[in-house]
Design an enzyme around this catalytic site. Structure first.
Site, PDB file in Angstrom:
ATOM      1  N   LYS A 191     -15.898  -6.812  10.113  1.00  0.00           N
ATOM      2  CA  LYS A 191     -16.227  -7.859   9.136  1.00  0.00           C
ATOM      3  C   LYS A 191     -15.364  -7.620   7.906  1.00  0.00           C
ATOM      4  O   LYS A 191     -15.434  -6.549   7.292  1.00  0.00           O
ATOM      5  CB  LYS A 191     -17.694  -7.756   8.720  1.00  0.00           C
ATOM      6  CG  LYS A 191     -18.666  -8.410   9.667  1.00  0.00           C
ATOM      7  CD  LYS A 191     -20.020  -8.418   8.993  1.00  0.00           C
ATOM      8  CE  LYS A 191     -21.095  -8.978   9.883  1.00  0.00           C
ATOM      9  NZ  LYS A 191     -22.406  -8.942   9.220  1.00  0.00           N
ATOM     10  N   LYS A 202     -23.867   2.145  15.125  1.00  0.00           N
ATOM     11  CA  LYS A 202     -23.173   0.923  14.698  1.00  0.00           C
ATOM     12  C   LYS A 202     -22.196   0.451  15.789  1.00  0.00           C
ATOM     13  O   LYS A 202     -22.146  -0.732  16.124  1.00  0.00           O
ATOM     14  CB  LYS A 202     -22.437   1.162  13.374  1.00  0.00           C
ATOM     15  CG  LYS A 202     -21.548  -0.015  12.995  1.00  0.00           C
ATOM     16  CD  LYS A 202     -21.857  -0.686  11.712  1.00  0.00           C
ATOM     17  CE  LYS A 202     -21.096  -2.001  11.570  1.00  0.00           C
ATOM     18  NZ  LYS A 202     -20.882  -2.446  10.232  1.00  0.00           N
ATOM     19  N   GLU A 257     -21.701 -11.300  15.848  1.00  0.00           N
ATOM     20  CA  GLU A 257     -23.039 -11.452  15.245  1.00  0.00           C
ATOM     21  C   GLU A 257     -23.751 -12.729  15.673  1.00  0.00           C
ATOM     22  O   GLU A 257     -24.288 -13.475  14.864  1.00  0.00           O
ATOM     23  CB  GLU A 257     -22.929 -11.395  13.709  1.00  0.00           C
ATOM     24  CG  GLU A 257     -24.249 -11.075  13.046  1.00  0.00           C
ATOM     25  CD  GLU A 257     -24.132 -10.870  11.544  1.00  0.00           C
ATOM     26  OE1 GLU A 257     -23.541  -9.853  11.153  1.00  0.00           O
ATOM     27  OE2 GLU A 257     -24.629 -11.725  10.800  1.00  0.00           O
ATOM     28  N   ARG A 291     -26.287  -8.009  16.944  1.00  0.00           N
ATOM     29  CA  ARG A 291     -25.663  -7.467  15.725  1.00  0.00           C
ATOM     30  C   ARG A 291     -26.460  -7.847  14.472  1.00  0.00           C
ATOM     31  O   ARG A 291     -26.366  -7.180  13.445  1.00  0.00           O
ATOM     32  CB  ARG A 291     -24.214  -7.949  15.614  1.00  0.00           C
ATOM     33  CG  ARG A 291     -23.500  -7.306  14.438  1.00  0.00           C
ATOM     34  CD  ARG A 291     -22.010  -7.499  14.460  1.00  0.00           C
ATOM     35  NE  ARG A 291     -21.433  -6.869  13.277  1.00  0.00           N
ATOM     36  CZ  ARG A 291     -20.164  -6.690  13.062  1.00  0.00           C
ATOM     37  NH1 ARG A 291     -19.284  -7.104  13.962  1.00  0.00           N
ATOM     38  NH2 ARG A 291     -19.730  -6.117  11.966  1.00  0.00           N
ATOM     39  N   ASN A 320     -28.615  -6.422   9.930  1.00  0.00           N
ATOM     40  CA  ASN A 320     -28.929  -7.080   8.651  1.00  0.00           C
ATOM     41  C   ASN A 320     -30.302  -6.678   8.116  1.00  0.00           C
ATOM     42  O   ASN A 320     -30.708  -7.164   7.060  1.00  0.00           O
ATOM     43  CB  ASN A 320     -28.873  -8.608   8.796  1.00  0.00           C
ATOM     44  CG  ASN A 320     -27.471  -9.060   9.113  1.00  0.00           C
ATOM     45  OD1 ASN A 320     -26.509  -8.406   8.719  1.00  0.00           O
ATOM     46  ND2 ASN A 320     -27.340 -10.157   9.848  1.00  0.00           N
ATOM     47  N   HIS A 371     -30.880  -6.350   4.466  1.00  0.00           N
ATOM     48  CA  HIS A 371     -29.746  -6.980   3.777  1.00  0.00           C
ATOM     49  C   HIS A 371     -30.015  -8.417   3.359  1.00  0.00           C
ATOM     50  O   HIS A 371     -29.273  -8.968   2.552  1.00  0.00           O
ATOM     51  CB  HIS A 371     -28.495  -6.930   4.657  1.00  0.00           C
ATOM     52  CG  HIS A 371     -27.880  -5.557   4.700  1.00  0.00           C
ATOM     53  ND1 HIS A 371     -28.575  -4.461   5.176  1.00  0.00           N
ATOM     54  CD2 HIS A 371     -26.664  -5.091   4.321  1.00  0.00           C
ATOM     55  CE1 HIS A 371     -27.789  -3.392   5.090  1.00  0.00           C
ATOM     56  NE2 HIS A 371     -26.631  -3.742   4.579  1.00  0.00           N
ATOM     57  N   HIS A 416     -24.075  -1.522  -3.659  1.00  0.00           N
ATOM     58  CA  HIS A 416     -24.537  -2.095  -2.390  1.00  0.00           C
ATOM     59  C   HIS A 416     -25.724  -1.303  -1.820  1.00  0.00           C
ATOM     60  O   HIS A 416     -26.767  -1.875  -1.488  1.00  0.00           O
ATOM     61  CB  HIS A 416     -23.366  -2.125  -1.405  1.00  0.00           C
ATOM     62  CG  HIS A 416     -23.700  -2.736  -0.085  1.00  0.00           C
ATOM     63  ND1 HIS A 416     -23.830  -4.098   0.089  1.00  0.00           N
ATOM     64  CD2 HIS A 416     -23.961  -2.172   1.119  1.00  0.00           C
ATOM     65  CE1 HIS A 416     -24.145  -4.340   1.351  1.00  0.00           C
ATOM     66  NE2 HIS A 416     -24.223  -3.191   1.997  1.00  0.00           N
TER      67      HIS A 416
END
Ligand SMILES: NC(=O)c1ccc[n+]([C@@H]2O[C@H](COP(=O)([O-])OP(=O)(O)OC[C@H]3O[C@@H](n4cnc5c(N)ncnc54)[C@H](O)[C@@H]3O)[C@@H](O)[C@H]2O)c1
Length: 353
Positions: free
Chosen positions: A134, A214, A224, A228, A232, A235, A255
């Site tokens: 990403k 991961k 995603e 995937r 999140n 998030h 973050h």
């Protein structure tokens, strides 16, 4: 050295990986080697890396999320052009998630794509940002809103880079390591509960375990569309809080700090509608509250929900969550009412500082 060999990218992990990098750069006969880094990784990491590369051009950008923008993408593209980079050039991203997101985006789009290599130097980028393809920049105050998917050709993870990483940055990375544990590996969470971010010696070996989680997920679903989305967890609310903080706070949340709050709130929602037990919610809350300071900025629920509805991961204003059924078991594509999101944010606000 540990290796994870994938169809379209290879990961090397260990304190001796830079020799492997040297070998690969020679074998691949790249026409030009660019290395992008920020002001901190220029100071702390470039002296470690530079002996392993020959005939390079370096690009240094100021450190910080505020520079993950099209402006700096243009500066990198302009440098490629100025030095006549062709499609056999390679870009090495030496830094944290800001550098791998920005540099990767520039490489993936320049002349429709040149190879790039990630050398992550923060814990967060070692276990998360450097893996999975990403790439992108923030735009109009929205995080990661311009971007593409493209895997790096290689990732070299050398834990020695963490020696100069400030403690609070290590803690940020632990938030993502912990997220991997919560969605996939209960025993990893138990190990994490027993260490603190100051007890770093014991955390190092957990990087590989976290990387493996991961990689396994992005391998199953690179774009995603399905599993995937599990990554999140924490998030949906975390990104909204991070965006809000970038807009309003003099010293914005990092973050990992925003994700830590997001995980607490989404664990609360998980208890409300997914069957996560009260004791598991308490363990998750304790884990983060003992390691992260309580956020002192404003959390305006209406504004946060507005940001969430605008998030690229959501459709037609419906907010999509990945939630926990229990520690180590995740469920994707769960919607919940705005009132429950508000309760979750209030739960965080009500926690003792
Ligand atoms: N692409 C993805 O899948 C993905 C996943 C998670 C996060 N991200 C992105 O990653 C970014 C956050 O990454 P981050 O936390 O690594 O931030 P970062 O890149 O800003 O690095 C954090 C700070 O540490 C400094 N630093 C880096 N390495 C150092 C070292 N070895 N020694 C001393 N200082 C060092 C940096 O200069 C910076 O000041 C965000 O933009 C987030 O959106 C992307």
């Amino acid at each position: 050295m540990k290796e994870i060999i994938q169809k379209d990218f290879d990961i090397f992990l260990g304190t001796d990986v830079l020799e492997k990098l040297s070998e690969i750069l020679i074998n691949n006969e790249y026409s030009k080697i660019f290395v992008v880094m920020d002001s901190n990784t220029h100071k702390f990491c470039w002296p470690i890396l530079s002996p392993y590369i020959m005939n390079y051009e370096i690009i240094v950008i100021p450190a910080g999320e505020a520079n993950k923008t099209l402006k700096y993408a243009e500066i990198i593209w302009a440098k490629f052009q100025e030095l006549f980079a062709d499609r056999r050039a390679v870009l090495i991203n030496l830094g944290g998630g800001v550098i791998s997101d920005l540099g990767g985006f520039c490489a993936a789009t320049y002349k429709r794509g040149i190879d790039f290599i990630n050398i992550p130097t923060t814990l967060l980028s070692m276990v998360d940002a450097s893996i999975g393809g990403k790439l992108g920049v923030d735009f109009n105050s929205l995080k990661n809103v311009i971007g593409v998917f493209q895997n790096p050709k290689y990732i070299f993870i050398n834990p020695n880079f963490l020696n100069t990483l400030p403690q609070d940055e290590k803690r940020n990375g632990l938030a993502e390591v912990c997220k991997h544990a919560l969605i996939e590996d209960k025993s990893l969470f138990q190990k994490l509960e027993s260490i603190t971010s100051h007890d770093w010696e014991n955390a190092g070996p957990l990087i590989f375990q976290s990387v493996k989680i991961k990689v396994a997920i992005v391998k199953k679903d690179p774009l995603e569309k399905d599993i995937r989305k599990a990554l999140n967890f924490g998030h949906t609310i975390g990104h909204a809080i991070e965006t809000n903080s970038l807009l309003n706070d003099e010293v914005p949340l990092k973050h990992g700090e925003a994700v830590a709050i997001g995980i607490i709130c989404e664990a609360y929602i998980s208890k409300a509608i997914m069957g996560l037990s009260g004791s598991e919610l308490q363990r998750i809350t304790d884990y983060f509250m003992q390691r992260f300071p309580k956020y002192k900025g404003k959390l305006n629920t209406a504004k946060l929900i507005e940001v969430m509805k605008n998030d690229k991961k959501n459709r037609e204003g419906i907010i999509n969550f990945s939630l926990l059924k229990k520690i180590g078991k995740v469920k994707i594509d769960v919607n919940c009412h705005d009132e429950l999101i508000e309760k979750a944010i209030n739960y965080y606000k009500g926690l003792p500082a």
